[in-house]
Design a protein around this motif. Structure first.
Motif, PDB file in Angstrom:
ATOM      1  N   UNK A  16       0.847  -1.196   0.000  1.00 55.68           N
ATOM      2  CA  UNK A  16       0.000   0.000   0.000  1.00 55.68           C
ATOM      3  C   UNK A  16       0.881   1.244   0.000  1.00 55.68           C
ATOM      4  N   UNK A  17       0.471   2.230  -0.790  1.00 57.96           N
ATOM      5  CA  UNK A  17       1.198   3.492  -0.844  1.00 57.96           C
ATOM      6  C   UNK A  17       0.606   4.397   0.226  1.00 57.96           C
ATOM      7  N   UNK A  18       1.448   4.927   1.151  1.00 55.61           N
ATOM      8  CA  UNK A  18       0.909   5.768   2.217  1.00 55.61           C
ATOM      9  C   UNK A  18       0.247   7.023   1.652  1.00 55.61           C
ATOM     10  N   UNK A  19      -0.883   7.382   2.228  1.00 61.00           N
ATOM     11  CA  UNK A  19      -1.623   8.548   1.736  1.00 61.00           C
ATOM     12  C   UNK A  19      -1.823   9.600   2.807  1.00 61.00           C
ATOM     13  N   UNK A  20      -1.088   9.536   3.887  1.00 57.83           N
ATOM     14  CA  UNK A  20      -1.201  10.575   4.909  1.00 57.83           C
ATOM     15  C   UNK A  20      -0.635  11.870   4.337  1.00 57.83           C
ATOM     16  N   UNK A  21      -1.075  13.023   4.841  1.00 56.47           N
ATOM     17  CA  UNK A  21      -0.512  14.282   4.350  1.00 56.47           C
ATOM     18  C   UNK A  21       1.009  14.337   4.476  1.00 56.47           C
ATOM     19  N   UNK A  22       1.553  13.785   5.558  1.00 56.27           N
ATOM     20  CA  UNK A  22       3.009  13.786   5.724  1.00 56.27           C
ATOM     21  C   UNK A  22       3.679  12.992   4.601  1.00 56.27           C
ATOM     22  N   UNK A  23       3.147  11.813   4.301  1.00 55.57           N
ATOM     23  CA  UNK A  23       3.715  10.979   3.244  1.00 55.57           C
ATOM     24  C   UNK A  23       3.540  11.645   1.882  1.00 55.57           C
ATOM     25  N   UNK A  24       2.366  12.246   1.658  1.00 58.29           N
ATOM     26  CA  UNK A  24       2.130  12.922   0.380  1.00 58.29           C
ATOM     27  C   UNK A  24       3.075  14.104   0.195  1.00 58.29           C
ATOM     28  N   UNK A  25       3.324  14.836   1.275  1.00 59.92           N
ATOM     29  CA  UNK A  25       4.233  15.977   1.175  1.00 59.92           C
ATOM     30  C   UNK A  25       5.659  15.499   0.905  1.00 59.92           C
ATOM     31  N   UNK A  26       6.054  14.410   1.534  1.00 60.83           N
ATOM     32  CA  UNK A  26       7.393  13.859   1.295  1.00 60.83           C
ATOM     33  C   UNK A  26       7.530  13.433  -0.169  1.00 60.83           C
ATOM     34  N   UNK A  27       6.510  12.804  -0.715  1.00 62.62           N
ATOM     35  CA  UNK A  27       6.555  12.398  -2.122  1.00 62.62           C
ATOM     36  C   UNK A  27       6.491  13.612  -3.042  1.00 62.62           C
ATOM     37  N   UNK A  28       5.747  14.657  -2.631  1.00 63.82           N
ATOM     38  CA  UNK A  28       5.684  15.902  -3.412  1.00 63.82           C
ATOM     39  C   UNK A  28       7.075  16.526  -3.486  1.00 63.82           C
ATOM     40  N   UNK A  29       7.808  16.479  -2.382  1.00 61.33           N
ATOM     41  CA  UNK A  29       9.172  17.017  -2.357  1.00 61.33           C
ATOM     42  C   UNK A  29      10.054  16.319  -3.384  1.00 61.33           C
ATOM     43  N   UNK A  73       4.029  23.348  -3.345  1.00 58.77           N
ATOM     44  CA  UNK A  73       4.618  22.566  -4.427  1.00 58.77           C
ATOM     45  C   UNK A  73       6.094  22.946  -4.629  1.00 58.77           C
ATOM     46  N   UNK A  74       6.363  24.249  -4.616  1.00 59.22           N
ATOM     47  CA  UNK A  74       7.720  24.716  -4.906  1.00 59.22           C
ATOM     48  C   UNK A  74       8.695  24.503  -3.750  1.00 59.22           C
ATOM     49  N   UNK A  75       8.188  24.475  -2.527  1.00 56.60           N
ATOM     50  CA  UNK A  75       9.095  24.422  -1.369  1.00 56.60           C
ATOM     51  C   UNK A  75       8.901  23.157  -0.539  1.00 56.60           C
ATOM     52  N   UNK A  76       8.269  22.154  -1.089  1.00 64.82           N
ATOM     53  CA  UNK A  76       8.002  20.922  -0.330  1.00 64.82           C
ATOM     54  C   UNK A  76       9.276  20.309   0.233  1.00 64.82           C
ATOM     55  N   UNK A  77      10.384  20.468  -0.445  1.00 64.71           N
ATOM     56  CA  UNK A  77      11.639  19.891   0.022  1.00 64.71           C
ATOM     57  C   UNK A  77      12.111  20.526   1.330  1.00 64.71           C
ATOM     58  N   UNK A  78      11.615  21.712   1.663  1.00 57.41           N
ATOM     59  CA  UNK A  78      12.012  22.382   2.904  1.00 57.41           C
ATOM     60  C   UNK A  78      11.270  21.848   4.136  1.00 57.41           C
ATOM     61  N   UNK A  79      10.226  21.091   3.888  1.00 60.42           N
ATOM     62  CA  UNK A  79       9.439  20.560   5.003  1.00 60.42           C
ATOM     63  C   UNK A  79      10.285  19.591   5.821  1.00 60.42           C
ATOM     64  N   UNK A  80      10.264  19.799   7.148  1.00 58.92           N
ATOM     65  CA  UNK A  80      10.998  18.945   8.074  1.00 58.92           C
ATOM     66  C   UNK A  80       9.986  18.256   8.980  1.00 58.92           C
ATOM     67  N   UNK A  81       9.741  16.952   8.771  1.00 56.70           N
ATOM     68  CA  UNK A  81       8.728  16.251   9.569  1.00 56.70           C
ATOM     69  C   UNK A  81       9.052  16.258  11.063  1.00 56.70           C
ATOM     70  N   UNK A  82      10.305  16.463  11.433  1.00 56.00           N
ATOM     71  CA  UNK A  82      10.671  16.497  12.847  1.00 56.00           C
ATOM     72  C   UNK A  82      10.124  17.745  13.544  1.00 56.00           C
ATOM     73  N   UNK A  83       9.783  18.750  12.767  1.00 59.22           N
ATOM     74  CA  UNK A  83       9.306  20.012  13.352  1.00 59.22           C
ATOM     75  C   UNK A  83       7.792  20.120  13.403  1.00 59.22           C
ATOM     76  N   UNK A  84       7.080  19.138  12.878  1.00 57.92           N
ATOM     77  CA  UNK A  84       5.625  19.179  12.944  1.00 57.92           C
ATOM     78  C   UNK A  84       4.982  18.461  11.774  1.00 57.92           C
TER      79      UNK A  84
END
Length: 197
Positions: A16-29, A73-84
């Motif tokens: 199964x491909x994870x569909x949580x917002x965190x997983x989607x944002x990581x894949x968007x990055x 979309x443009x800055x997804x790579x800056x997301x740090x899951x450790x911060x929230x």
């Protein structure tokens, strides 16, 4: 279940491909457009709702929501899951953008009000000056001919051609302050020559 845009076999044994917002944002990055589409669908109502609470205008809230999602979309790579959580990160962007829009709108309204007050005061001065010039048309024309060329030209453009001080400045190719000084000094001389206090 969310399926990426790739062709995948319809196989129950596929992971199964994870569909949580965190997983989607990581894949968007990583540039996954399908993940971003799913994230967009999940986050857009929250982003718009937050922008709408901050902004009084629905159209501006829509614009801000679009800007936020483009920024995600443009800055997804800056997301740090450790911060929230991903949605918290997106909400922070939305709140910042909405507040920035409010501040920009307030600054624009303040600037417009300030310019309007100044314009009204200048217009009032112009009306008084115009009344002086029209008090005795013939005497005014004669007194105008006695002014130095620069003052006469600025006054003629402002009062006879109906140009604003800014337009006179552009027409003569001289700074706005110079135009105002020429007009003020010229009108003072006209008043003195015509015996108007």
């Amino acid at each position: 279940m969310y399926q990426s845009g790739r062709d995948q076999p319809d196989d129950a044994s596929a992971p199964a491909v994870p569909t949580t917002p965190d997983a989607l944002l990581a894949r968007t990055a990583g540039g996954d457009e399908g993940a971003f589409e799913a994230l967009y669908d999940a986050a857009a109502p929250m982003v718009y709702g937050l922008a709408r609470r901050v902004l009084a205008d629905a159209a501006q809230a829509e614009e801000v929501a679009q800007e936020v999602l483009v920024e995600v979309w443009q800055t997804a790579a800056r997301y740090d899951p450790a911060r929230g959580a991903a949605l918290s990160w997106i909400a922070a962007i939305a709140h910042r953008r909405a507040v920035d829009r409010v501040r920009a709108s307030q600054a624009s309204r303040t600037r417009d009000l300030r310019e309007g007050i100044l314009g009204f005061q200048e217009a009032q001065d112009d009306v008084e000056d115009l009344a002086v010039l029209h008090a005795d048309g013939q005497r005014a024309r004669q007194a105008l001919l006695e002014l130095p060329e620069a003052q006469r030209e600025a006054i003629a453009l402002a009062y006879y051609d109906g140009l604003t001080h800014q337009e006179v400045s552009e027409r003569l190719g001289v700074p706005l302050g110079t135009v105002k000084t020429r007009i003020r000094d010229g009108l003072t001389k006209l008043r003195n020559r015509m015996g108007v206090a």
